[in-house]
Design an enzyme around this catalytic site. Structure first.
Site, short mmCIF file in Angstrom:
data_model
loop_
_atom_site.label_atom_id
_atom_site.label_comp_id
_atom_site.label_asym_id
_atom_site.label_seq_id
_atom_site.Cartn_x
_atom_site.Cartn_y
_atom_site.Cartn_z
N LYS A 181 0.99 -0.88 -0.14
CA LYS A 181 -0.10 0.15 0.31
C LYS A 181 0.62 1.43 0.26
O LYS A 181 -0.11 2.48 0.18
CB LYS A 181 -0.71 -0.23 1.08
CG LYS A 181 -1.86 -1.05 0.87
CD LYS A 181 -3.02 -1.00 2.28
CE LYS A 181 -4.00 -2.09 1.57
NZ LYS A 181 -3.73 -3.57 1.49
C1 LIG Z 1 -4.11 -4.73 1.23
C2 LIG Z 1 -3.61 -5.60 1.18
C3 LIG Z 1 -3.37 -6.89 0.42
C4 LIG Z 1 -4.84 -6.63 -0.99
O1 LIG Z 1 -4.69 -6.34 -2.01
P1 LIG Z 1 -5.87 -5.39 -2.32
O2 LIG Z 1 -6.13 -3.92 -3.85
O3 LIG Z 1 -6.69 -4.49 -1.62
O4 LIG Z 1 -7.44 -6.26 -3.14
C5 LIG Z 1 -3.13 -8.13 0.05
N1 LIG Z 1 -1.74 -7.96 0.62
C6 LIG Z 1 -1.62 -7.30 1.72
C7 LIG Z 1 -0.60 -7.60 2.72
C8 LIG Z 1 -3.10 -6.02 1.80
O5 LIG Z 1 -1.82 -5.37 2.46
#
Ligand SMILES: *Cc1c(COP(=O)(O)O)cnc(C)c1O
Length: 498
Positions: free
Chosen positions: A112
């Site tokens: 993120k």
């Molecule tokens: C947020 C997150 C996901 C999921 O990603 P999306 O874009 O919501 O599908 C997967 N793995 C980790 C470690 C995350 O923080």
């Protein structure tokens, strides 16, 4: 220009779409038309750094931003202070057809960061362009990870204050310290005596409180949110799909035009959707493999055409994928049904009213052409971590392990030998208890606190602890407020000086 997935709003510019976050009348913004890159244009990006790919790809979607503005955002986001790897998103080769795209080199050790390090600067510019003189207050309810990534991303961004609410005693010690030790003149982390739903519902109530928003406007504030329904959070993710492909070309692992697969550990469907956009723009993608944990709503959907959230919510060792409503699926369905807002309205109304909807055969066929889906249960996830560590000497976090296991199942079922890039969405240190348990067994954890576990994992793997998690216990706690659930609004007033 950007349009609503529900056909219920005027066209807006990129900066307006980013400022508004979501379509005010319901629905999500998507580009009215998609830009594309020819094979030559893609090949020309070889040998250039991540930042150059980011500028090139993002500027195609941001016509109302000046090149120097985009450049400024890219330089503020992707630099050596924020990322502990010069390539930003390096690729690890496991074997002749399997690669991990490490998206966790940012300040909070999860993918993120790649979007949240950049998006605040886009938002700040979007406000300037709209001539908005008001300041922005970003409110976030978090169960742990998003909160810290948002705090880090918005920290010290002029004109913006960020307030994060998290459940008191409901996050891990590492997560809590990550948040309470955040510096910056505009960051606030508040613990709430309640659970995550209490935080989330209170924040949603504030967003829906017209009276309160008027009072805020009088004090020159407007509210905004930082999650992946905002186009500004999706766009920076398109970039690393291109960079991964270029990386394979540069290393002569593939030839120009060769189609590859991406495996994406999926929750809200933001990351995988960014990959779909990259493919639509001309990146040679064979299959996007959507990986779920035991909350396998999406696997069932892609296999049956029926989306049904009426099921038990499971808590797993990959908590960032514990989700039953994947918001960005709405964008994907709008795109593959050729911008048919009528269908989206029908499906989203059914989802809201009954918790389920089913799509027509045409839509199902269009989905099947590009998406493959699968899931992994808890035991499979932990044994995947052990297997890759024992045989490949490489440490996976729990989310990435779900992706790896789903890829193994896909490979066994299809025999598809296309080179495959698995998105590594978090550093193994971020989920160190589960990872240590996977490689050493549950008993090994007893008597160790979270910091001891980090050290032990580092010792066993011979990898230094991720910088974002290092020495946390020694950092000064800067945020100490604990409030009751019913005091959340009062906390917002207090922080904003209302
Ligand atoms: C947020 C997150 C996901 C999921 O990603 P999306 O874009 O919501 O599908 C997967 N793995 C980790 C470690 C995350 O923080």
């Amino acid at each position: 220009m950007y349009i609503s997935t529900r056909g219920n709003f005027e066209e807006v510019t990129a900066s307006e779409a980013i400022r508004l976050g979501m379509v005010p009348t319901g629905g999500l913004f998507v580009p009215a038309e998609l830009p594309s890159l020819s094979r030559e244009e893609i090949l020309e990006m070889q040998g250039k750094p991540y930042q150059e790919t980011a500028r090139r790809v993002m500027s195609l979607f941001l016509p109302d931003f000046l090149p120097e503005e985009i450049n400024d955002c890219v330089e503020k986001a992707y630099n050596e202070n924020n990322f502990d790897h010069a390539s930003i998103a390096p690729l690890f080769r496991l074997d002749s057809h399997t690669y991990f795209l490490e998206l966790w080199h940012g300040p909070t050790a999860a993918f993120k960061d790649i979007a949240l390090q950049l998006m605040p600067h886009l938002l700040s510019l979007a406000l300037q362009k709209a001539g908005v003189k008001r300041k922005i207050a970003i409110l976030v309810a978090t169960s742990g990870d998003t909160g810290k990534a948002a705090l880090e991303g918005f920290k010290n961004v002029p004109g913006i204050k960020i307030i994060v609410f998290y459940p008191y005693g409901g996050v891990s010690r590492v997560q809590e310290l990550q948040m309470t030790a955040t510096d910056g003149f505009n960051t606030y982390a508040v613990a709430v005596r309640g659970n995550f739903d209490d935080c989330q519902n209170s924040v949603k109530e504030i967003f829906a409180d017209e009276e309160f928003k008027k009072i805020l406007a009088g004090k020159s504030y407007e509210l905004s949110s930082a999650n992946s329904i905002n186009w500004g959070r999706l766009l920076p993710q398109v970039v690393y799909y291109f960079r991964a492909y270029l990386n394979l070309l540069e290393k002569k692992e593939i030839i120009p035009g060769e189609r590859i697969n991406f495996v994406v550990p999926t929750g809200n469907f933001g990351n995988i959707l960014a990959g779909w956009y990259a493919g639509r723009m001309g990146l040679p993608i064979n299959k996007l493999i959507c990986a779920s944990n035991e909350n396998k709503v999406l696997t069932d959907f892609f296999q049956s055409g029926i989306y049904d959230r009426n099921r038990e919510f499971k808590q797993t060792s990959s908590p960032s994928m514990d989700i039953l409503i994947s918001s960005n699926l709405e964008r994907f369905l709008f795109e593959i049904s050729n911008h048919c807002a009528g269908k989206i309205n029908r499906w989203m109304t059914a989802l809201k009213e009954t918790g389920r909807f089913d799509v027509d055969t045409g839509t199902r066929q269009a989905m099947e052409q590009i998406i493959a889906a699968g899931f992994a249960v808890e035991e499979e996830t932990l044994s995947a971590i052990e297997e890759v560590f024992e045989t490949g000497g490489y440490l996976l976090d729990t989310h990435t392990a779900v992706g790896f296991k789903v890829y193994q199942k896909y490979l066994a079922a299809t025999g598809d030998k296309s080179k495959t890039v698995i998105c590594a969405t978090a550093s193994p240190f971020k989920f160190s208890s589960s990872v240590l348990q996977a490689i050493k067994g549950k008993d090994y954890l007893s008597g160790k606190d979270e910091f001891g576990i980090l050290q032990e994992l580092s010792r066993l793997s011979k990898i230094p602890v991720h910088p974002g998690l290092r020495n946390l216990e020694a950092k000064p706690v800067l945020h100490r407020t604990v409030c009751e659930r019913k005091e959340i609004k009062a906390q917002v007033e207090k922080i904003l000086g209302i």
